[in-house]
Design a protein around this motif. Structure first.
Motif, PDB file in Angstrom:
ATOM      1  N   ASN A   9      -4.273  -3.734 -30.492  1.00  0.00           N
ATOM      2  CA  ASN A   9      -5.247  -3.468 -29.390  1.00  0.00           C
ATOM      3  C   ASN A   9      -6.294  -4.656 -29.397  1.00  0.00           C
ATOM      4  O   ASN A   9      -6.570  -5.209 -30.512  1.00  0.00           O
ATOM      5  N   ARG A  46      -0.907  -6.258 -27.093  1.00  0.00           N
ATOM      6  CA  ARG A  46      -0.960  -5.809 -26.214  1.00  0.00           C
ATOM      7  C   ARG A  46      -1.371  -6.685 -24.700  1.00  0.00           C
ATOM      8  O   ARG A  46      -2.682  -6.013 -24.866  1.00  0.00           O
ATOM      9  N   GLU A  48      -3.509  -5.799 -21.368  1.00  0.00           N
ATOM     10  CA  GLU A  48      -4.515  -5.134 -21.593  1.00  0.00           C
ATOM     11  C   GLU A  48      -5.530  -5.519 -19.763  1.00  0.00           C
ATOM     12  O   GLU A  48      -5.735  -6.675 -20.292  1.00  0.00           O
ATOM     13  N   GLU A  50      -9.063  -5.484 -18.506  1.00  0.00           N
ATOM     14  CA  GLU A  50     -10.286  -6.008 -18.433  1.00  0.00           C
ATOM     15  C   GLU A  50     -11.378  -5.863 -17.231  1.00  0.00           C
ATOM     16  O   GLU A  50     -11.081  -6.704 -17.042  1.00  0.00           O
TER      17      GLU A  50
END
Length: 149
Positions: A9, A46, A48, A50
């Motif tokens: 991540n 990956r 994500e 935000e």
């Protein structure tokens, strides 16, 4: 020399950038038998969310393993909620080879990467901590990022 792609991540990719250490989960201990100094690792992050922004899956950079892997049970990395109390104890020291100013979006690469044999269900190829990839895939990614292989 072996080329690897490591799944992460963004938070743990930042820790790697700062500390120059990469770690894998307990369940992947056997991977460490194949990792040697001089090997290279591409870091895949990956997709994500935000805030309201979706950050696409991407490659953030390339690193060289500079020492034999070791075990360290101290907490260094951020553990994703689904992984319980994992501390990623199997670790290796690395040095940056090419840290990309902007992450290289992964989806446009899929059609050209040999290690992704199922182009439709491609994410299954990245659901492991680390996997070996062909040298030509490693070089292709560096070229697309504007870095020399």
């Amino acid at each position: 020399m072996t080329h690897w792609i490591a799944s992460s991540n963004r938070e743990n990719a930042r820790i790697l950038d700062t500390k120059h250490i990469w770690g894998v989960p307990r369940r992947n201990k056997t991977l460490m038998h194949g990792v040697k100094p001089g090997d290279t690792i591409l870091v895949y992050v990956r997709r994500e969310l935000e805030g309201d922004t979706i950050l696409p899956s991407a490659i953030t950079g390339a690193y060289e393993v500079v020492a034999e892997p070791y075990e360290d049970p101290s907490r260094l990395f951020v553990t994703p909620p689904h992984m319980g109390d994992e501390v990623f104890p199997y670790r290796m020291k690395v040095r940056p080879v090419a840290v990309f100013a902007e992450p290289l979006e992964f989806k446009p690469l899929i059609g050209d990467l040999r290690f992704i044999t199922n182009k439709t269900m491609w994410s299954g190829h990245l659901r492991v901590a680390m996997r070996e990839i062909p040298g030509e895939d490693y070089r292709l990614i560096l070229r697309r990022a504007g870095a020399e292989a």
